[in-house]
Design an enzyme around this catalytic site. Structure first.
Site, PDB file in Angstrom:
ATOM      1  N   LYS A 112       0.525 -31.189  17.730  1.00 44.04           N
ATOM      2  CA  LYS A 112       0.632 -29.740  17.561  1.00 44.04           C
ATOM      3  C   LYS A 112       1.689 -29.381  16.533  1.00 44.04           C
ATOM      4  O   LYS A 112       1.491 -28.501  15.707  1.00 44.04           O
ATOM      5  CB  LYS A 112       0.968 -29.064  18.894  1.00 44.04           C
ATOM      6  CG  LYS A 112      -0.219 -29.055  19.843  1.00 44.04           C
ATOM      7  CD  LYS A 112       0.011 -28.114  20.994  1.00 44.04           C
ATOM      8  CE  LYS A 112      -1.213 -28.066  21.895  1.00 44.04           C
ATOM      9  NZ  LYS A 112      -0.979 -27.328  23.128  1.00 44.04           N
ATOM     10  N   LYS A 195     -11.121 -35.152  20.531  1.00 45.42           N
ATOM     11  CA  LYS A 195     -11.469 -34.668  21.874  1.00 45.42           C
ATOM     12  C   LYS A 195     -11.991 -33.231  21.803  1.00 45.42           C
ATOM     13  O   LYS A 195     -11.607 -32.468  20.906  1.00 45.42           O
ATOM     14  CB  LYS A 195     -10.265 -34.756  22.818  1.00 45.42           C
ATOM     15  CG  LYS A 195      -9.171 -33.772  22.512  1.00 45.42           C
ATOM     16  CD  LYS A 195      -8.140 -33.665  23.628  1.00 45.42           C
ATOM     17  CE  LYS A 195      -7.148 -32.579  23.218  1.00 45.42           C
ATOM     18  NZ  LYS A 195      -6.139 -32.220  24.129  1.00 45.42           N
ATOM     19  N   LYS A 198     -10.174 -26.596  23.307  1.00 41.15           N
ATOM     20  CA  LYS A 198     -10.248 -25.131  23.374  1.00 41.15           C
ATOM     21  C   LYS A 198      -9.881 -24.490  22.057  1.00 41.15           C
ATOM     22  O   LYS A 198     -10.287 -23.387  21.761  1.00 41.15           O
ATOM     23  CB  LYS A 198      -9.211 -24.623  24.401  1.00 41.15           C
ATOM     24  CG  LYS A 198      -9.577 -24.882  25.829  1.00 41.15           C
ATOM     25  CD  LYS A 198      -8.585 -24.199  26.757  1.00 41.15           C
ATOM     26  CE  LYS A 198      -7.433 -25.112  27.104  1.00 41.15           C
ATOM     27  NZ  LYS A 198      -6.814 -24.874  28.407  1.00 41.15           N
TER      28      LYS A 198
HETATM   29  P1  TYM Z   1      -5.081 -28.070  29.254  1.00 40.13           P
HETATM   30  O1  TYM Z   1      -5.097 -26.621  29.592  1.00 40.13           O
HETATM   31  O2  TYM Z   1      -4.995 -28.457  27.809  1.00 40.13           O
HETATM   32  O3  TYM Z   1      -6.357 -28.781  29.843  1.00 40.13           O
HETATM   33  C1  TYM Z   1      -6.742 -28.651  31.193  1.00 40.13           C
HETATM   34  C2  TYM Z   1      -7.303 -29.946  31.741  1.00 40.13           C
HETATM   35  O4  TYM Z   1      -8.459 -30.342  31.019  1.00 40.13           O
HETATM   36  C3  TYM Z   1      -8.316 -31.691  30.573  1.00 40.13           C
HETATM   37  N1  TYM Z   1      -9.015 -31.828  29.284  1.00 40.13           N
HETATM   38  C4  TYM Z   1      -9.979 -32.722  29.042  1.00 40.13           C
HETATM   39  N2  TYM Z   1     -10.539 -33.683  29.812  1.00 40.13           N
HETATM   40  C5  TYM Z   1     -11.524 -34.432  29.269  1.00 40.13           C
HETATM   41  N3  TYM Z   1     -11.963 -34.256  27.998  1.00 40.13           N
HETATM   42  C6  TYM Z   1     -11.433 -33.312  27.188  1.00 40.13           C
HETATM   43  N4  TYM Z   1     -11.883 -33.147  25.949  1.00 40.13           N
HETATM   44  C7  TYM Z   1     -10.392 -32.494  27.702  1.00 40.13           C
HETATM   45  N5  TYM Z   1      -9.649 -31.471  27.195  1.00 40.13           N
HETATM   46  C8  TYM Z   1      -8.810 -31.085  28.179  1.00 40.13           C
HETATM   47  C9  TYM Z   1      -6.815 -31.885  30.431  1.00 40.13           C
HETATM   48  O5  TYM Z   1      -6.455 -33.250  30.471  1.00 40.13           O
HETATM   49  C10 TYM Z   1      -6.307 -31.114  31.630  1.00 40.13           C
HETATM   50  O6  TYM Z   1      -6.378 -31.905  32.806  1.00 40.13           O
HETATM   51  N6  TYM Z   1      -0.373 -29.392  30.228  1.00 40.13           N
HETATM   52  C11 TYM Z   1      -1.652 -29.129  30.828  1.00 40.13           C
HETATM   53  C12 TYM Z   1      -1.623 -28.078  31.910  1.00 40.13           C
HETATM   54  C13 TYM Z   1      -0.584 -28.299  32.965  1.00 40.13           C
HETATM   55  C14 TYM Z   1      -0.671 -29.236  34.038  1.00 40.13           C
HETATM   56  C15 TYM Z   1       0.535 -29.058  34.782  1.00 40.13           C
HETATM   57  C16 TYM Z   1      -1.628 -30.165  34.413  1.00 40.13           C
HETATM   58  C17 TYM Z   1       0.600 -27.641  33.099  1.00 40.13           C
HETATM   59  N7  TYM Z   1       1.268 -28.082  34.196  1.00 40.13           N
HETATM   60  C18 TYM Z   1       0.775 -29.826  35.924  1.00 40.13           C
HETATM   61  C19 TYM Z   1      -1.351 -30.947  35.560  1.00 40.13           C
HETATM   62  C20 TYM Z   1      -0.177 -30.760  36.291  1.00 40.13           C
HETATM   63  C21 TYM Z   1      -2.624 -28.662  29.756  1.00 40.13           C
HETATM   64  O7  TYM Z   1      -2.223 -28.122  28.765  1.00 40.13           O
HETATM   65  O8  TYM Z   1      -3.929 -28.793  30.072  1.00 40.13           O
END
Ligand code: TYM
Length: 327
Positions: A112, A195, A198
């Site tokens: 990022k 990957k 969003k």
């Molecule tokens: P975020 O919002 O980017 O994504 C949410 C969840 O989706 C999964 N993910 C994917 N899995 C498979 N293939 C993909 N292409 C793909 N893109 C996203 C991510 O691995 C995630 O599980 N930092 C985290 C949010 C967060 C969090 C936490 C998660 C904040 N605090 C505590 C677990 C525990 C995030 O930005 O996810």
């Protein structure tokens, strides 16, 4: 006592089938056995600029998506991160035992921050994993169901929990990541080396959970494929392998069954069936989503915050005593 799981998603951009297959689908299954807490992480979302109006709307929408996907507020607690101020407070405390070098090494931060001029990179973006660690260890979490891109953040969470325990005495449970094999990394439809994301530049990179039938069909038709025309599953055929993973997870069929079914057939047949599967699996989900009102969802979120707050407050008070704060 049941073991606990905690996970979250940022209310930014459109939730796509990668988020669903990598994380939320597992939450729905795990909530049957675990004490489950799911969070809408708005404090994480503001580590990059957000339009306040859109953020508000996306926060409610994401909670609706959790519910529509099958998260049951009777079984699981769902809430908004900023409704429980202990998250930010614990993050500050954890900052004091985190090394700058540890955060600089995070792949997601490098990705990022690399896109911008380093001079202009916000502190929040760098500190993001520390807030995530606070989210997780505040609740004595055992398991964190996430996609593969978040496992490095769970690793640093473990480091910080262990470091605190060592310095100040046993306080935090050291959590583990829970990642499934096929769903861990769903790739972009337009580029299977990246990957599904969003924040992708093109909407043809992902299928949003709220996409219309017409758009889903169009996106799958346009999805890139590998050279050749066989439907086979291998490392050197990343595009078709990704589509087969999606087919397998949403259609609930094994990879070997899918390969057998399309032996001797081409991409057109496969893609047309895949589109049916995606459309059919999202239909009931979208029906539930459309029935939920904002007010209903807000009520559930407020109730969720009320239920988790005492847990967070108790852990934070223990932390403060260990640190020598006057309480
Ligand atoms: P975020 O919002 O980017 O994504 C949410 C969840 O989706 C999964 N993910 C994917 N899995 C498979 N293939 C993909 N292409 C793909 N893109 C996203 C991510 O691995 C995630 O599980 N930092 C985290 C949010 C967060 C969090 C936490 C998660 C904040 N605090 C505590 C677990 C525990 C995030 O930005 O996810």
């Amino acid at each position: 006592m049941k073991k606990r799981i905690f996970s979250g998603v940022q209310p930014s951009g459109n939730l796509h089938i990668g988020n669903y297959l990598g994380a939320i689908k597992n939450w729905v299954e795990l909530q049957e056995q675990y004490d489950s807490i799911f969070c809408v992480v708005d404090l994480h979302a503001i580590t990059v600029p957000q339009d306040p109006k859109v953020l508000r709307q996306k926060t409610i929408e994401l909670a609706k998506l959790y519910l529509a996907a099958g998260i049951d507020p009777q079984k699981s607690k769902i809430f908004v991160q900023s409704h429980v101020p202990e998250h930010a407070e614990l993050a500050w405390i954890l900052n004091t035992i985190t090394k700058v070098s540890e955060l600089e090494r995070m792949t997601q931060f490098k990705d990022k921050a690399g896109k911008q001029n380093r001079e202009g990179v916000g502190m929040g973006l760098m500190d993001y994993p520390v807030l995530m660690a606070a989210d997780i260890i505040l609740y004595d979490t055992n398991l964190v169901p996430v996609g593969e891109d978040q496992t490095q953040h769970v690793e640093i969470t473990r480091t910080l929990a262990e470091r605190f325990n060592q310095k100040f005495g046993e306080t935090f449970v050291v959590p583990e990541a829970f990642v499934t094999r096929e769903g861990k990394r769903i790739m972009g439809l337009d580029d299977p080396t990246k990957k599904m994301s969003k924040s992708a530049d093109s909407e043809y990179s992902y299928i949003a959970l709220t996409d219309s039938e017409e758009l889903i069909r169009k996106k799958i038709k346009k999805a890139v494929t590998d050279s050749g025309s066989e439907i086979t599953y291998s490392e050197d055929r990343p595009a078709i392998r990704n589509l087969m993973n999606i087919y397998s997870l949403l259609g609930d069929q094994s990879i070997s069954d899918i390969a057998a079914k399309y032996a001797g057939k081409g991409y057109a047949d496969f893609k047309s069936d895949l589109a049916d599967i995606v459309v059919e699996s999202l239909r009931p989900f979208q029906e539930r989503f459309n029935k939920l009102s904002d007010e209903q969802v807000l009520e559930i979120l407020k109730d969720g915050a009320k239920r988790v707050r005492p847990l967070a407050a108790q852990k934070l008070s223990e932390v403060k005593q260990k640190l020598g704060f006057v309480v």
